[in-house]
Design a protein around this motif. Structure first.
Motif, short mmCIF file in Angstrom:
data_model
loop_
_atom_site.label_atom_id
_atom_site.label_comp_id
_atom_site.label_asym_id
_atom_site.label_seq_id
_atom_site.Cartn_x
_atom_site.Cartn_y
_atom_site.Cartn_z
N PRO A 10 0.82 -1.21 0.00
CA PRO A 10 0.00 0.00 0.00
C PRO A 10 0.86 1.26 0.00
N ALA A 11 0.43 2.26 -0.77
CA ALA A 11 1.14 3.53 -0.84
C ALA A 11 1.22 4.17 0.54
N GLY A 12 2.39 4.68 0.87
CA GLY A 12 2.57 5.38 2.12
C GLY A 12 2.92 4.50 3.31
N TRP A 13 2.82 3.18 3.15
CA TRP A 13 3.17 2.29 4.26
C TRP A 13 4.69 2.12 4.29
N PRO A 14 5.26 1.95 5.48
CA PRO A 14 6.70 1.67 5.52
C PRO A 14 6.98 0.28 4.94
N ALA A 15 8.14 0.13 4.34
CA ALA A 15 8.52 -1.16 3.76
C ALA A 15 8.64 -2.20 4.87
N PRO A 16 8.01 -3.35 4.71
CA PRO A 16 8.14 -4.40 5.73
C PRO A 16 9.54 -5.00 5.69
N ARG A 17 9.97 -5.55 6.82
CA ARG A 17 11.28 -6.20 6.89
C ARG A 17 11.07 -7.70 7.03
N GLY A 18 11.49 -8.46 6.01
CA GLY A 18 11.44 -9.91 6.09
C GLY A 18 10.13 -10.55 5.71
N TYR A 19 9.20 -9.79 5.16
CA TYR A 19 7.93 -10.34 4.71
C TYR A 19 7.30 -9.34 3.76
N ALA A 20 6.22 -9.72 3.11
CA ALA A 20 5.45 -8.80 2.26
C ALA A 20 4.08 -8.60 2.90
N ASN A 21 3.51 -7.41 2.72
CA ASN A 21 2.17 -7.16 3.22
C ASN A 21 1.11 -7.87 2.39
N GLY A 69 7.18 -28.21 -9.69
CA GLY A 69 7.72 -27.43 -10.78
C GLY A 69 8.03 -25.99 -10.44
N GLY A 70 8.02 -25.64 -9.16
CA GLY A 70 8.27 -24.26 -8.75
C GLY A 70 9.61 -24.08 -8.09
N GLY A 71 9.86 -22.87 -7.65
CA GLY A 71 11.09 -22.52 -6.97
C GLY A 71 10.80 -21.54 -5.85
N PRO A 72 11.83 -21.10 -5.15
CA PRO A 72 11.64 -20.20 -4.01
C PRO A 72 10.83 -18.94 -4.34
N GLY A 73 11.05 -18.35 -5.51
CA GLY A 73 10.34 -17.13 -5.89
C GLY A 73 8.86 -17.33 -6.16
N ASP A 74 8.41 -18.58 -6.20
CA ASP A 74 7.00 -18.87 -6.42
C ASP A 74 6.21 -18.95 -5.12
N VAL A 75 6.90 -18.95 -3.98
CA VAL A 75 6.22 -19.02 -2.69
C VAL A 75 5.56 -17.66 -2.43
N ALA A 76 4.25 -17.69 -2.24
CA ALA A 76 3.48 -16.46 -2.07
C ALA A 76 3.16 -16.17 -0.60
N PRO A 108 7.78 -13.60 0.90
CA PRO A 108 6.34 -13.73 0.70
C PRO A 108 5.56 -13.09 1.85
N ALA A 109 4.25 -13.06 1.73
CA ALA A 109 3.41 -12.66 2.85
C ALA A 109 3.58 -13.74 3.93
N MET A 110 3.84 -13.32 5.15
CA MET A 110 4.14 -14.30 6.20
C MET A 110 3.50 -13.92 7.52
N ALA A 111 3.29 -14.95 8.33
CA ALA A 111 2.89 -14.78 9.72
C ALA A 111 3.72 -15.73 10.56
N LEU A 112 4.08 -15.29 11.76
CA LEU A 112 4.79 -16.11 12.73
C LEU A 112 3.87 -16.26 13.93
N VAL A 113 3.66 -17.51 14.36
CA VAL A 113 2.72 -17.79 15.44
C VAL A 113 3.44 -18.64 16.50
N GLY A 114 3.36 -18.21 17.74
CA GLY A 114 3.86 -19.02 18.85
C GLY A 114 2.79 -20.01 19.25
N VAL A 115 3.18 -21.27 19.41
CA VAL A 115 2.24 -22.34 19.77
C VAL A 115 2.76 -23.10 20.99
N ALA A 116 1.86 -23.75 21.70
CA ALA A 116 2.24 -24.52 22.88
C ALA A 116 2.99 -25.79 22.52
N GLY A 117 2.73 -26.33 21.35
CA GLY A 117 3.39 -27.55 20.93
C GLY A 117 2.96 -27.93 19.54
#
Length: 158
Positions: A10-21, A69-76, A108-117
């Motif tokens: 999105p225009a005006g948002w700061p560039a994310p570090r290590g992921y895409a919005n 048939g994909g590669g790292p750049g295909d991970v969305a 890619p767009a990413m989320a990190l989630v802490g889980v109990a196990g």
């Protein structure tokens, strides 16, 4: 659009570090089940280190993407589940190095989630992903994506 993936910022948002919005894709959509940090050939963990399990889990995700048939750049998109957020934070440099060795500057767009196990008690990390891979005829054929020796759908499960 690089491969089947284009970053959306999105225009005006700061560039994310290590992921895409956001990410737009084209091609076949590959959903990669949660991959953990064990050696898929032996089903054994080589380490109880967060960064080493993270690197192996990335390798396992990329092996599934390559089989389609994909590669790292295909991970969305990725969702990363970790059992110890402090261990993840402490290992960020090594995790970043593992990421760059496999994905370069593709985030890619990413989320990190802490889980109990996780289902596998020794697993510290599990990664699921979505990739946009070439249509049949442009890359791997649908019949070619089942790896030799891989279990059929009816040979296990939850």
């Amino acid at each position: 659009m690089k491969g089947g993936v284009a970053i959306v910022q999105p225009a005006g948002w700061p560039a994310p570090r290590g992921y895409a919005n956001g990410v737009v894709t084209r091609g076949r959509t590959l959903h990669v089940a949660g991959q953990i940090g064990w050696d898929p050939a032996s089903g054994q963990f080589r380490s109880d280190d967060m960064a080493e399990q993270f690197a192996q889990a990335l390798d396992n995700v990329l092996a599934v993407v390559a089989a389609a048939g994909g590669g790292p750049g295909d991970v969305a998109r990725m969702t990363v589940y970790v059992t110890d957020l402090d261990a993840y934070r402490s290992a960020r440099r090594a995790i970043g190095a593992a990421w760059r060795a496999r994905f370069g500057e593709h985030f890619p767009a990413m989320a990190l989630v802490g889980v109990a196990g996780l289902v596998e008690p020794r697993a510290l990390v599990e990664i699921e992903a979505v990739a946009a891979v070439d249509e049949p005829g442009e890359g791997a054929a649908v019949d070619d994506i089942h790896a030799p020796g891989a279990p059929d759908r009816d040979e296990g499960g939850l």
